[in-house]
Design a protein around this motif. Structure first.
Motif, short mmCIF file in Angstrom:
data_model
loop_
_atom_site.label_atom_id
_atom_site.label_comp_id
_atom_site.label_asym_id
_atom_site.label_seq_id
_atom_site.Cartn_x
_atom_site.Cartn_y
_atom_site.Cartn_z
N GLY A 173 -104.02 -100.16 -17.32
CA GLY A 173 -104.56 -99.43 -18.45
C GLY A 173 -106.04 -99.14 -18.31
N MET A 174 -106.78 -100.08 -17.74
CA MET A 174 -108.21 -99.87 -17.50
C MET A 174 -108.44 -98.66 -16.59
SD MET A 174 -110.80 -102.26 -15.28
CE MET A 174 -109.77 -101.90 -13.84
N VAL A 175 -107.70 -98.60 -15.48
CA VAL A 175 -107.85 -97.49 -14.54
C VAL A 175 -107.49 -96.17 -15.20
CG1 VAL A 175 -107.02 -96.53 -12.37
CG2 VAL A 175 -107.43 -98.99 -12.56
N ILE A 176 -106.42 -96.16 -15.98
CA ILE A 176 -105.99 -94.93 -16.63
C ILE A 176 -107.01 -94.47 -17.67
CG2 ILE A 176 -104.22 -93.94 -18.14
CD1 ILE A 176 -102.16 -95.63 -16.70
N LEU A 177 -107.55 -95.39 -18.45
CA LEU A 177 -108.54 -95.01 -19.45
C LEU A 177 -109.81 -94.46 -18.81
CD1 LEU A 177 -108.22 -97.93 -22.05
CD2 LEU A 177 -107.86 -95.50 -22.49
N VAL A 178 -110.27 -95.10 -17.76
CA VAL A 178 -111.48 -94.62 -17.07
C VAL A 178 -111.22 -93.25 -16.46
CG1 VAL A 178 -113.02 -95.06 -15.13
CG2 VAL A 178 -112.39 -96.92 -16.66
N LEU A 179 -110.06 -93.06 -15.85
CA LEU A 179 -109.73 -91.77 -15.26
C LEU A 179 -109.64 -90.69 -16.33
CD1 LEU A 179 -108.86 -90.03 -12.86
CD2 LEU A 179 -106.51 -90.81 -13.24
N GLY A 180 -108.95 -90.98 -17.43
CA GLY A 180 -108.83 -89.99 -18.50
C GLY A 180 -110.16 -89.66 -19.13
N GLY A 181 -111.01 -90.67 -19.35
CA GLY A 181 -112.32 -90.42 -19.90
C GLY A 181 -113.17 -89.55 -18.99
N ALA A 182 -113.09 -89.79 -17.69
CA ALA A 182 -113.84 -88.98 -16.73
C ALA A 182 -113.35 -87.54 -16.73
CB ALA A 182 -113.73 -89.58 -15.34
N LEU A 183 -112.04 -87.33 -16.84
CA LEU A 183 -111.50 -85.98 -16.88
C LEU A 183 -111.99 -85.23 -18.11
CD1 LEU A 183 -107.79 -86.53 -15.75
CD2 LEU A 183 -109.62 -85.44 -14.45
N MET A 184 -112.02 -85.91 -19.24
CA MET A 184 -112.45 -85.25 -20.47
C MET A 184 -113.94 -84.91 -20.43
SD MET A 184 -110.25 -87.14 -23.46
CE MET A 184 -110.38 -85.68 -24.48
N CYS A 185 -114.73 -85.79 -19.86
CA CYS A 185 -116.16 -85.49 -19.73
C CYS A 185 -116.39 -84.31 -18.80
CB CYS A 185 -116.91 -86.72 -19.23
SG CYS A 185 -117.03 -88.07 -20.42
N CYS A 186 -115.69 -84.28 -17.68
CA CYS A 186 -115.87 -83.19 -16.72
C CYS A 186 -115.38 -81.86 -17.27
CB CYS A 186 -115.13 -83.52 -15.42
SG CYS A 186 -115.79 -84.94 -14.52
N SER A 187 -114.39 -81.89 -18.16
CA SER A 187 -113.82 -80.64 -18.67
C SER A 187 -114.77 -79.89 -19.59
CB SER A 187 -112.52 -80.93 -19.41
OG SER A 187 -112.78 -81.67 -20.61
N SER A 188 -115.72 -80.58 -20.21
CA SER A 188 -116.58 -79.93 -21.20
C SER A 188 -118.05 -80.25 -21.01
CB SER A 188 -116.15 -80.35 -22.62
OG SER A 188 -114.78 -80.12 -22.83
N TRP A 189 -118.42 -80.89 -19.95
CA TRP A 189 -119.80 -81.35 -19.80
C TRP A 189 -120.78 -80.20 -19.65
CZ3 TRP A 189 -121.87 -86.05 -20.48
CH2 TRP A 189 -123.19 -86.25 -20.06
N SER A 190 -120.38 -79.11 -18.97
CA SER A 190 -121.32 -78.04 -18.63
C SER A 190 -121.37 -76.92 -19.66
CB SER A 190 -120.94 -77.43 -17.28
OG SER A 190 -119.64 -76.87 -17.34
N VAL A 191 -120.73 -77.11 -20.81
CA VAL A 191 -120.70 -76.02 -21.78
C VAL A 191 -122.08 -75.73 -22.34
CG1 VAL A 191 -120.17 -77.53 -23.73
CG2 VAL A 191 -119.52 -75.13 -23.82
N ASP A 192 -122.90 -76.75 -22.55
CA ASP A 192 -124.23 -76.53 -23.09
C ASP A 192 -125.09 -75.75 -22.11
OD1 ASP A 192 -123.49 -77.89 -25.31
OD2 ASP A 192 -124.41 -79.79 -24.72
#
Length: 217
Positions: A173-192
């Motif tokens: 679960g730790m690996v999955i949460l970290v992976l999912g959190g990283a995906l979500m950050c990368c998906s919207s990080w550059s919008v600003d």
């Protein structure tokens, strides 16, 4: 630019990781007795965060709560409780924020920048949630290993415990949460940055008045 597909993928992954964190917290098998080291191998004893259970070879089993809810319990158990509850709470908040911020939802559709920020915040919360789960299971596992290698345990005939199933579920679960959190950050990080570039490109620069060198009398 927002990547909608990456957002949805990250959302699904984080939900799976959050469910595994809940299962880790609820499972009563954080550690179990080593049957090979005991004379009577028909009884299995397990310890979870909230209950201690005993399983008989006949199929009967009993679970008892701890005498104390928090104070007086072993420090690793207190820490594991606190960190898993924190992870579940942060993950739940992250799921709510990501639901509001996903590009495929209509909530706040007129403000894409705010939606993207909600997704990034959700990703950070899931990253912290994954780290919290990892700390909980790793701390508890280190204590189990230390007790197992303690020579006093074997010399006095005490019960020796090994890793339970909940620890492995927690690590996954730790690996999955970290992976999912990283995906979500990368998906919207550059919008600003993208929006700032557009504003700079389309900024209106009024023409400066030309001053004539001729003198009028």
């Amino acid at each position: 630019m927002v990547n909608g597909a990456l957002q949805v993928c990250g959302f699904v992954v984080t939900v799976i990781g959050w469910i595994m964190a809940v299962i880790t917290c609820a499972l009563p098998v954080w550690r179990k007795n080593d049957l090979e080291g005991e004379v009577i191998e028909a009884i299995m004893r397990t310890t979870g965060l909230w209950v201690q259970c005993t399983y008989q070879a006949t199929g009967h089993w009993t679970c008892n709560d701890y005498d104390s809810f928090f104070l007086g319990l072993p420090v690793p158990l207190q820490g594991a409780r606190a960190m898993t509850c924190l992870a579940i709470a942060l993950g739940f908040i992250g799921i709510i924020l990501s639901t509001l911020g996903l590009n495929c939802t209509t909530v706040g559709a007129d403000n894409p920048r705010m939606k993207a920020r909600l997704v990034v915040i959700s990703g950070v919360l899931h990253l912290v949630s994954g780290v919290a789960v990892g700390i909980a299971v790793s701390w508890f596992a280190a204590n189990v290993l230390n007790d197992y290698n303690n020579p006093l345990t074997s010399s006095t005939g005490g019960v020796r415990y090994v890793y339970g199933d909940a620890l492995f579920v927690g690590w996954v679960g730790m690996v999955i949460l970290v992976l999912g959190g990283a995906l979500m950050c990368c998906s919207s990080w550059s919008v600003d940055d993208d929006e700032d570039d557009r504003r700079t490109a389309y900024a209106y620069n009024p023409p400066k008045p030309k001053h004539s060198g001729a003198e009028y009398i």
